[in-house]
Design a protein around this motif. Structure first.
Motif, PDB file in Angstrom:
ATOM      1  N   UNK A 232      10.010  35.778  37.926  1.00 57.55           N
ATOM      2  CA  UNK A 232      10.261  35.218  38.953  1.00 57.55           C
ATOM      3  C   UNK A 232       9.722  35.983  40.235  1.00 57.55           C
ATOM      4  N   UNK A 233       8.683  36.553  40.427  1.00 57.43           N
ATOM      5  CA  UNK A 233       8.293  37.477  41.403  1.00 57.43           C
ATOM      6  C   UNK A 233       8.683  37.139  42.767  1.00 57.43           C
ATOM      7  N   UNK A 234       8.251  35.932  42.990  1.00 57.58           N
ATOM      8  CA  UNK A 234       8.704  35.702  44.471  1.00 57.58           C
ATOM      9  C   UNK A 234      10.200  35.605  44.691  1.00 57.58           C
ATOM     10  N   UNK A 235      10.716  35.120  43.943  1.00 53.56           N
ATOM     11  CA  UNK A 235      12.331  35.247  44.249  1.00 53.56           C
ATOM     12  C   UNK A 235      12.846  36.754  44.192  1.00 53.56           C
ATOM     13  N   UNK A 236      12.481  37.594  43.332  1.00 52.18           N
ATOM     14  CA  UNK A 236      12.679  38.833  43.280  1.00 52.18           C
ATOM     15  C   UNK A 236      12.263  39.694  44.551  1.00 52.18           C
ATOM     16  N   UNK A 237      11.273  39.365  44.987  1.00 48.05           N
ATOM     17  CA  UNK A 237      10.661  39.856  46.170  1.00 48.05           C
ATOM     18  C   UNK A 237      11.447  39.400  47.364  1.00 48.05           C
ATOM     19  N   UNK A 238      11.927  38.459  47.298  1.00 43.92           N
ATOM     20  CA  UNK A 238      12.830  37.759  48.340  1.00 43.92           C
ATOM     21  C   UNK A 238      14.072  38.467  48.372  1.00 43.92           C
ATOM     22  N   UNK A 239      14.434  38.611  47.116  1.00 42.93           N
ATOM     23  CA  UNK A 239      16.042  39.320  47.161  1.00 42.93           C
ATOM     24  C   UNK A 239      15.930  40.883  47.609  1.00 42.93           C
ATOM     25  N   UNK A 240      14.680  41.563  47.259  1.00 45.93           N
ATOM     26  CA  UNK A 240      14.606  43.112  47.797  1.00 45.93           C
ATOM     27  C   UNK A 240      14.175  43.085  48.978  1.00 45.93           C
ATOM     28  N   UNK A 241      13.198  42.449  49.638  1.00 44.31           N
ATOM     29  CA  UNK A 241      12.924  42.584  50.911  1.00 44.31           C
ATOM     30  C   UNK A 241      13.435  41.713  51.974  1.00 44.31           C
ATOM     31  N   UNK A 242      14.069  40.892  51.916  1.00 40.64           N
ATOM     32  CA  UNK A 242      14.807  39.855  52.753  1.00 40.64           C
ATOM     33  C   UNK A 242      16.206  39.936  53.077  1.00 40.64           C
ATOM     34  N   UNK A 243      16.768  39.938  51.887  1.00 40.64           N
ATOM     35  CA  UNK A 243      18.192  39.952  51.702  1.00 40.64           C
ATOM     36  C   UNK A 243      18.914  41.092  52.235  1.00 40.64           C
ATOM     37  N   UNK A 244      19.795  40.994  53.140  1.00 37.81           N
ATOM     38  CA  UNK A 244      20.793  42.175  53.759  1.00 37.81           C
ATOM     39  C   UNK A 244      21.824  42.560  52.848  1.00 37.81           C
TER      40      UNK A 244
END
Length: 244
Positions: A232-244
């Motif tokens: 799930x690269x998109x989900x992992x990137x979302x967690x890494x880059x956009x969640x505070x």
């Protein structure tokens, strides 16, 4: 203990704890070293894995030096030194060997490979490494050139983070070369971060974290994290880059 273990080149390593004056100083302050009493080696492949700073390269280096390899790498005949940075852990290790001695051996480490390649040029030994100076090849090509041309079998091969120079496809090539050498009665001890390289099926994996534990391949943190990202690269990137 069965005859296979007696026939392997290295059976185990023991930490002579009674010789250590303090476990508060490096490298004895590392959790993995504090927890070390004995590591048994697989007759074919033993992996030492873990996060940066856990001590896997420190332990691997100490095993190699205790066996007689140059701290910067090469065969046991290499005696050059560019900078003395290895710890004294090797002085406090006891290696338990099998009844057979290897005909070949090499300590290959990514960190000081440039120095090894330079020494090979200085002693004009490139003919044993594919016939071309290792400095005239890419980092990955030179790594595989050493393994493919210099490793002859019936040997003990200690590799420290070989994936540093190898693409995923070349890491797969390394496994193929390893398998051919294992069929020629070779033994490998490898420190790695790569889920590809640590996938060889007939092996032991030791994972270093708060201490040392033997784990199955799919239970290693490296495998689980890599799989989670690739699934799930998109989900992992979302967690890494956009969640505070």
């Amino acid at each position: 203990m069965d005859s296979v273990k007696y026939n392997q080149y290295l059976r185990c390593v023991k930490l002579c704890r009674e010789k250590i004056h303090s476990f508060s100083k490096y490298p004895y302050c590392l959790s993995a070293v504090k927890d070390l009493s004995m590591l048994e080696f697989h007759p074919k492949v033993t992996y030492i894995v873990g996060e940066n700073g856990t001590g896997k390269s420190t332990i691997l280096e100490a095993i190699a030096v205790a066996y007689g390899f140059n701290p910067e790498g090469g065969t046991r005949n290499f005696n050059f030194s560019t900078k003395d940075t290895h710890s004294d852990l090797y002085r406090n290790l006891k290696l338990v060997k099998g009844v057979k001695r290897p005909n070949d051996g090499f300590f290959l480490r990514a960190e000081s490979f440039y120095n090894v390649a330079t020494n090979i040029d200085e002693i004009d030994a490139s003919s044993s490494y594919g016939g071309i100076s290792l400095h005239l090849q890419s980092h990955g090509e030179s790594f595989l050139s050493v393994i493919g041309n210099r490793f002859s079998g019936n040997g003990l091969y200690i590799l420290d983070e070989p994936e540093a120079a190898l693409s995923p496809s070349k890491q797969m090539s390394l496994i193929v070369i390893m398998n051919k050498l294992i069929q020629k009665k070779s033994q490998f001890i490898i420190a790695t971060h790569s889920p590809i390289i640590m996938s060889y099926p007939d092996s032991i994996i030791y994972e270093l974290s708060d201490g040392i534990k033997e784990v199955k391949y799919k239970d290693t943190e490296h495998y689980k994290i890599t799989k989670a990202f690739l699934d799930r690269p998109e989900k992992m990137l979302e967690m890494l880059l956009f969640e505070e």
